[in-house]
Design a protein around this motif. Structure first.
Motif, PDB file in Angstrom:
ATOM      1  N   GLN A 132      66.651  94.314  60.697  1.00  0.00           N
ATOM      2  CA  GLN A 132      66.219  93.364  59.687  1.00  0.00           C
ATOM      3  C   GLN A 132      66.641  93.572  58.270  1.00  0.00           C
ATOM      4  O   GLN A 132      66.093  94.063  57.428  1.00  0.00           O
ATOM      5  CB  GLN A 132      64.653  93.635  59.743  1.00  0.00           C
ATOM      6  CG  GLN A 132      63.857  93.271  60.995  1.00  0.00           C
ATOM      7  CD  GLN A 132      62.416  93.463  60.767  1.00  0.00           C
ATOM      8  OE1 GLN A 132      61.744  93.623  59.952  1.00  0.00           O
ATOM      9  NE2 GLN A 132      61.511  93.341  62.084  1.00  0.00           N
ATOM     10  N   LEU A 134      62.514  85.698  65.638  1.00  0.00           N
ATOM     11  CA  LEU A 134      62.474  86.801  64.580  1.00  0.00           C
ATOM     12  C   LEU A 134      61.685  87.715  64.712  1.00  0.00           C
ATOM     13  O   LEU A 134      61.889  89.046  64.424  1.00  0.00           O
ATOM     14  CB  LEU A 134      62.088  85.842  63.354  1.00  0.00           C
ATOM     15  CG  LEU A 134      63.357  84.813  62.692  1.00  0.00           C
ATOM     16  CD1 LEU A 134      62.687  84.104  61.615  1.00  0.00           C
ATOM     17  CD2 LEU A 134      64.356  85.467  62.420  1.00  0.00           C
ATOM     18  N   ASP A 135      60.461  87.398  65.502  1.00  0.00           N
ATOM     19  CA  ASP A 135      59.610  88.542  65.624  1.00  0.00           C
ATOM     20  C   ASP A 135      60.008  89.731  66.862  1.00  0.00           C
ATOM     21  O   ASP A 135      59.698  90.891  66.861  1.00  0.00           O
ATOM     22  CB  ASP A 135      58.369  87.936  66.334  1.00  0.00           C
ATOM     23  CG  ASP A 135      57.380  87.292  65.735  1.00  0.00           C
ATOM     24  OD1 ASP A 135      57.511  87.356  64.052  1.00  0.00           O
ATOM     25  OD2 ASP A 135      56.447  86.568  65.746  1.00  0.00           O
ATOM     26  N   GLN A 156      63.221  84.558  57.197  1.00  0.00           N
ATOM     27  CA  GLN A 156      61.866  84.603  57.182  1.00  0.00           C
ATOM     28  C   GLN A 156      61.268  83.729  56.113  1.00  0.00           C
ATOM     29  O   GLN A 156      60.340  82.920  56.498  1.00  0.00           O
ATOM     30  CB  GLN A 156      61.298  86.097  56.913  1.00  0.00           C
ATOM     31  CG  GLN A 156      61.254  86.946  58.270  1.00  0.00           C
ATOM     32  CD  GLN A 156      60.326  88.105  58.026  1.00  0.00           C
ATOM     33  OE1 GLN A 156      60.435  88.687  56.987  1.00  0.00           O
ATOM     34  NE2 GLN A 156      59.834  88.432  59.043  1.00  0.00           N
ATOM     35  N   ASN A 157      61.879  83.837  54.985  1.00  0.00           N
ATOM     36  CA  ASN A 157      61.509  82.899  53.995  1.00  0.00           C
ATOM     37  C   ASN A 157      61.850  81.386  54.246  1.00  0.00           C
ATOM     38  O   ASN A 157      60.961  80.426  53.926  1.00  0.00           O
ATOM     39  CB  ASN A 157      62.337  83.180  52.638  1.00  0.00           C
ATOM     40  CG  ASN A 157      61.732  84.543  51.951  1.00  0.00           C
ATOM     41  OD1 ASN A 157      60.562  85.058  52.157  1.00  0.00           O
ATOM     42  ND2 ASN A 157      62.751  84.884  51.315  1.00  0.00           N
ATOM     43  N   LYS A 206      60.100  81.431  65.060  1.00  0.00           N
ATOM     44  CA  LYS A 206      59.430  82.653  65.162  1.00  0.00           C
ATOM     45  C   LYS A 206      59.403  83.761  66.085  1.00  0.00           C
ATOM     46  O   LYS A 206      59.302  84.838  65.917  1.00  0.00           O
ATOM     47  CB  LYS A 206      57.879  82.188  64.687  1.00  0.00           C
ATOM     48  CG  LYS A 206      56.989  83.062  64.176  1.00  0.00           C
ATOM     49  CD  LYS A 206      55.640  82.392  64.020  1.00  0.00           C
ATOM     50  CE  LYS A 206      54.620  83.749  63.314  1.00  0.00           C
ATOM     51  NZ  LYS A 206      54.712  84.872  64.135  1.00  0.00           N
TER      52      LYS A 206
END
Length: 283
Positions: free
Chosen positions: A180, A172-173, A188-189, A169
């Motif tokens: 993206q 990805l953040d 993300q999924n 996380k």
């Protein structure tokens, strides 16, 4: 598989025209000490860039006629000399004895970036089923280029596969909006699904029982097993460590604890931390 080729009249054309490889055509003579020294340097460099470089050695003593023909074509003045080629075309001529660092600087614009090499090796490790090794290599790629979006996404993907959702996380953040893409959205999924799997009603129920009976080590061991089953490594280590603090010889707790740490990638911060905590108990 070696990436060093001894050139002969039969293989020279095919070797020097290899596609998508940097060819280091080295004019070599065992009678020249500097040639021998340069060969050692070139072998070190070609090992570092195994998938990107091919070391093509032309022995001027054994292949005198071939060497003479090529020397005339490139205007060879002295030994050692190395010609840099790609797709059959010469890019540079390097004369004299050079160190690994000097050659790396000369070849910098032609060689893949370090992070790209790490990512290629990570993908190979993943294809071979070694997720931990792939994780280590992807981490090295990200360390080499912290802002590289490709490195971020591949590392985040491996974090998810290893149930390191917090780490995934954070990565990805940090991905810029411009980067993206579809891969990012897919990750993300995957992250959402991985976090949903953690909300297991059996774990919730067992945690409530452990809270009600904190001295019941069997219950805590049962919780640790379920956490391991769900891939919640850090929580499982915490549960096992609590058991060991109360009874170092309880059941299989110590054995399971050590096996769990051993299953983590080399240098993993969770493994390092919990190994330190165990040693503090033992010593």
């Amino acid at each position: 598989m070696t990436n060093r080729i001894s050139l002969t009249p039969e293989n020279i054309q095919a070797t020097l025209s290899l596609e998508d490889k940097i060819i280091l055509l080295n004019f070599f003579s065992a009678q020249h000490p500097e040639c021998v020294q340069q060969m050692q340097v070139l072998e070190t460099l070609s090992a570092q860039y195994h998938d990107a470089l091919v070391l093509a050695v032309l022995d001027c003593d054994l292949q005198a006629m071939l060497a003479s023909q090529l020397a005339q074509q490139i205007g060879l003045q002295s030994l050692p000399t190395t010609v840099v080629l790609k797709n059959g075309s010469p890019l540079d001529v390097i004369s004299g004895l050079k160190t690994v660092d000097e050659l790396t600087r000369v070849l910098a614009e032609h060689l893949p970036a370090p992070e790209e090499m790490y990512l290629v090796e990570a993908q190979k490790a993943l294809a071979a089923g070694d997720t931990n090794k792939a994780y280590e290599l992807a981490k090295q790629a990200l360390d080499a280029a912290p802002q590289n979006s490709k490195a971020k996404l591949i590392f985040a993907d491996l974090c998810i596969q290893l149930n390191k959702t917090k780490e995934a996380k954070l990565i990805l953040d940090s991905v810029a909006i411009a980067d993206q893409d579809a891969y990012f959205l897919n990750l993300q999924n995957k992250l959402i699904q991985a976090e949903e799997r953690k909300v297991d009603p059996r774990i919730i129920a067992l945690k409530e029982r452990v809270e009600a009976e904190p001295l019941n080590l069997s219950l805590r061991a049962e919780l640790a097993d379920l956490l391991i089953e769900q891939g919640l490594t850090e929580e499982a280590l915490d549960a096992l460590l609590t058991i060991l603090k109360k009874d170092m010889s309880f059941g299989e707790a110590k054995k399971t604890f050590l096996e769990l740490i051993a299953s983590l990638p080399n240098g993993d911060k969770v493994a390092v931390e919990y190994r330190r905590r165990l040693y503090s108990l033992l010593y």
